[in-house]
Motif scaffolding. Structure first.
Motif, short mmCIF file in Angstrom:
data_model
loop_
_atom_site.label_atom_id
_atom_site.label_comp_id
_atom_site.label_asym_id
_atom_site.label_seq_id
_atom_site.Cartn_x
_atom_site.Cartn_y
_atom_site.Cartn_z
N GLN A 243 6.64 17.09 3.89
CA GLN A 243 5.15 17.12 2.91
C GLN A 243 4.83 15.63 2.91
O GLN A 243 3.45 15.47 3.35
CB GLN A 243 5.56 17.56 1.68
CG GLN A 243 4.26 17.60 0.64
CD GLN A 243 3.19 18.51 1.13
OE1 GLN A 243 3.31 19.65 1.63
NE2 GLN A 243 2.10 18.12 0.91
N ILE A 244 5.54 14.69 2.74
CA ILE A 244 5.15 13.29 2.68
C ILE A 244 4.80 12.82 4.01
O ILE A 244 3.80 12.15 3.84
CB ILE A 244 6.25 12.29 2.01
CG1 ILE A 244 6.58 12.94 0.34
CG2 ILE A 244 5.93 10.81 1.96
CD1 ILE A 244 8.08 12.11 -0.06
N SER A 246 3.20 14.37 6.25
CA SER A 246 1.69 14.99 6.34
C SER A 246 0.94 14.25 5.82
O SER A 246 -0.42 14.35 5.87
CB SER A 246 1.82 16.74 6.27
OG SER A 246 1.84 16.59 4.80
N GLU A 247 1.24 13.22 4.83
CA GLU A 247 0.30 12.43 3.81
C GLU A 247 0.13 11.27 4.22
O GLU A 247 -0.48 10.32 3.52
CB GLU A 247 0.71 12.62 2.53
CG GLU A 247 0.80 14.12 1.58
CD GLU A 247 1.60 14.05 0.54
OE1 GLU A 247 1.94 13.01 0.00
OE2 GLU A 247 1.57 15.10 -0.09
N ASN A 250 -3.17 9.40 4.29
CA ASN A 250 -3.82 9.60 2.96
C ASN A 250 -3.42 8.49 1.95
O ASN A 250 -2.47 8.64 1.42
CB ASN A 250 -3.66 10.96 2.55
CG ASN A 250 -4.40 11.24 1.16
OD1 ASN A 250 -4.81 10.43 0.53
ND2 ASN A 250 -4.61 12.43 0.81
N ARG A 251 -3.83 7.18 1.78
CA ARG A 251 -3.45 6.27 1.01
C ARG A 251 -3.22 6.58 -0.30
O ARG A 251 -2.22 6.40 -1.11
CB ARG A 251 -4.44 4.87 1.01
CG ARG A 251 -4.36 4.50 2.45
CD ARG A 251 -5.48 3.34 2.56
NE ARG A 251 -4.99 2.26 1.93
CZ ARG A 251 -4.51 1.15 2.48
NH1 ARG A 251 -4.59 1.06 3.82
NH2 ARG A 251 -4.31 -0.02 1.98
N ALA A 253 -2.77 9.55 -1.66
CA ALA A 253 -1.72 10.21 -1.93
C ALA A 253 -0.40 9.79 -1.93
O ALA A 253 0.67 9.95 -2.60
CB ALA A 253 -1.57 11.51 -0.92
N ILE A 254 -0.19 8.73 -0.95
CA ILE A 254 1.06 7.88 -0.67
C ILE A 254 1.17 7.26 -2.04
O ILE A 254 2.44 6.97 -2.56
CB ILE A 254 1.28 7.12 0.59
CG1 ILE A 254 1.03 8.10 1.63
CG2 ILE A 254 2.31 6.07 0.52
CD1 ILE A 254 2.39 8.96 1.76
N ARG A 257 2.62 9.01 -4.67
CA ARG A 257 4.02 9.49 -4.37
C ARG A 257 4.90 8.26 -5.15
O ARG A 257 6.05 8.37 -5.27
CB ARG A 257 4.25 9.79 -2.86
CG ARG A 257 3.62 10.83 -2.29
CD ARG A 257 4.70 11.72 -2.39
NE ARG A 257 4.03 12.88 -1.96
CZ ARG A 257 4.54 14.16 -2.18
NH1 ARG A 257 5.52 14.44 -2.80
NH2 ARG A 257 3.90 15.28 -1.74
#
Ligand SMILES: NC(=O)c1ccc[n+]([C@@H]2O[C@H](COP(=O)([O-])OP(=O)(O)OC[C@H]3O[C@@H](n4cnc5c(N)ncnc54)[C@H](O)[C@@H]3O)[C@@H](O)[C@H]2O)c1
Ligand SMILES: O=C(O)C(=O)C[C@]1(C(=O)O)C=C[C@@H](O)C=C1
Length: 349
Positions: A243-244, A246-247, A250-251, A253-254, A257
Motif C-alpha cells: 500500500q505504501i 503504491s503511494e 503522492n507526497r 499521502a507519504i 504516513r
C-alpha cells in the motif's frame, strides 16, 4: 522471599536470572551441560550443578532453555509441587504442556534480552525496569502467580504484567518476531546489491538490523512455535508495504504516513517502565471458584493495566477477595473496567 531456585538452561536469560537471584540471597542450582554449569559457577550465576530430578524439590523452578526443549522438559519435570515458570518467547505451547503435566505453573516472558547468547553474556541487571509478562489461565493457582510475580518484582526488579497467553503470542508476533524477520530480510536485500554494500550502511540501517545477528537455532525455534500468529503479522506487513509502495509519488499521502508513524513512535515511550507515584491495593470480591482469577487478570490485561502483585484473601464464607496491587496512575481506569464487568473494587487503606 528466598530459598532454593532451580534454573534449567543457564544461558543468557537463565544465567542473568541466576546472577540476580544469588545477589538477593537465593541459593541457585543449575541444570545444563556440564561445561555450561562449570562456567556459570565461575561467573557466580549458580551455586552448584544439579539435575532435573533434584530441581523438583526447589522452592521455585524456572525453565530457561530454548522453547522446544523447555516444552519437553515441563513433561519431564512432573511430578512436583514446586511452583514452576519459564521464560520462553512464545507462551501457548508451554502453557499447554504445563497444564497437561499437571504442574503448579504460570508462564513468564521477560521483554528484555539481546542478540547475544550464552551465560558469558549474562547480566544481573538485564531485567531491571523491564516489562515481564506473566500469562495466567483459569487453571493458574493464585499462590503460584503471587510467588512468581513477587520474584519478578523483588528479585529481578522487573514489572510483572498479566496477559492471556493467546494474546501474548499475537502481540509478540508483531512486536518481536516480525521485527527479527524484517532485520533478516533487510540484511539480505542490502547484501544482494553488491558485496561491499553493507560497509556503507549508516545509523538507520544499523538500528533496524541489530537483531539480525541473533542466535539462528534459538530464533528458528521461536518462530516455528508462533507460526500461525507470525503468518498473520507477515501478511499485514506485506499489505502495508504494498500500500505504501503504491503511494510513493503522492507526497501528501507519504507525509501523512510519516505523521502517523511519528505519533505512533512517540506512544512507544522508553523501553524501561518506571513506577510513578504510589502503588494502591484494590480488593475485588470474588466467588471462590475456578476461573474467577483469570476473568479479572484477562480483563485488566486487555486494558493494558499492569497487575504488580496479587493475592487471595480467603474468608469463611463462600466469597473471597482478590487483592490486586496496581500503580496509582491506573487505579481509576481499573475500577471503572471492573465495575463495568460486574465486579466490585474497593481501595484498601
Ligand atoms: N535472548 C533473548 O533476548 C530472550 C529474551 C526473552 C526470552 N528469551 C527466551 O529465553 C530462552 C533461552 O534463551 P537464551 O537467549 O537464554 O538462550 P541461550 O542459548 O543463551 O541459553 C539456552 C541454554 O539452555 C541450555 N539448554 C538447551 N537444552 C537444554 C536442556 N535440554 N536442558 C537443560 N539446558 C538446556 C543451553 O545449553 C543454554 O545454556 C528461550 O526460550 C527464549 O525464547 C530469550
Ligand atoms: O534486545 C533484543 O535483542 C531482543 O531481541 C529482545 C527481545 C525483543 O525485544 O524482541 C527478543 C526476544 C524476547 O523474547 C524478548 C525481547
Amino acid at each position: 522471599m528466598s530459598g532454593t531456585l532451580g534454573i534449567v538452561g543457564v544461558g543468557l536469560i537463565g544465567g542473568s536470572i541466576g546472577l540476580a537471584a544469588r545477589k538477593s540471597g537465593w541459593e541457585v542450582v543449575g541444570v545444563d551441560r556440564a561445561e555450561v554449569l562449570e562456567r556459570a559457577a565461575a561467573l557466580g550465576a549458580i551455586d552448584r550443578a544439579s539435575t532435573l530430578k533434584e530441581a523438583r524439590g526447589a522452592d521455585l523452578v524456572i525453565l530457561a532453555a530454548p522453547i522446544s526443549q523447555s516444552t519437553r522438559l515441563l513433561g519431564e519435570l512432573a511430578p512436583t509441587d514446586a511452583p514452576v515458570t519459564d521464560v520462553a518467547s512464545v507462551k501457548m505451547p508451554l502453557v499447554e504442556a504445563a497444564e497437561r503435566a499437571g504442574l503448579r505453573y504460570v508462564g513468564g516472558h521477560p521483554m528484555a534480552g539481546s542478540q547475544l547468547s550464552g551465560v558469558n553474556n549474562a547480566d544481573a541487571d538485564l531485567f531491571r525496569g523491564a516489562r515481564y509478562f506473566l500469562t495466567p489461565t483459569e487453571r493458574t493457582d493464585p499462590e503460584v502467580y503471587r510467588r512468581v510475580s513477587a520474584f519478578v518484582r523483588d528479585t529481578l526488579r522487573a514489572t510483572p504484567t498479566a496477559v492471556p497467553p493467546e494474546k501474548h503470542d499475537l502481540l509478540m508476533a508483531a512486536l518481536s518476531h516480525l521485527p527479527h524477520l524484517m532485520a533478516v530480510a533487510l540484511l539480505k536485500v542490502a547484501s544482494d546489491i553488491s558485496p561491499e554494500a553493507l560497509s556503507f550502511a549508516g545509523p538507520s540501517f544499523r538500528d533496524l538490523t541489530r537483531v539480525g545477528a541473533s542466535n539462528p537455532e534459538l530464533w528458528a525455534d521461536i518462530l516455528a512455535a508462533n507460526a500461525p500468529a507470525l503468518g498473520e503479522a507477515l501478511g499485514a506487513f506485506a499489505g502495508a508495504m504494498a500500500q505504501i509502495g503504491s503511494e510513493i509519488g503522492n507526497r501528501g499521502a507519504i507525509e501523512e504516513r510519516f505523521r502517523r508513524a511519528r505519533d505512533a513512535y512517540e506512544e512507544l515511550g522508553g523501553i524501561l517502565l518506571e513506577r510513578k507515584g504510589k502503588n494502591v491495593e484494590l480488593a475485588v470480591p470474588l466467588e471462590n471458584q475456578p476461573g474467577a482469577l483469570a476473568r479479572v487478570t484477562t480483563l485488566l490485561g486487555s486494558r493494558n493495566i499492569n497487575i504488580l502483585d496479587l493475592y487471595m484473601r480467603h474468608s469463611h464464607t463462600e466469597r473471597a477477595a482478590l487483592v490486586l496491587t496496581l500503580s496509582s496512575a491506573q487505579v481509576k481506569e481499573a475500577r471503572a473496567a471492573l465495575r463495568e464487568a460486574g465486579f466490585g473494587a474497593e481501595i484498601l487503606d
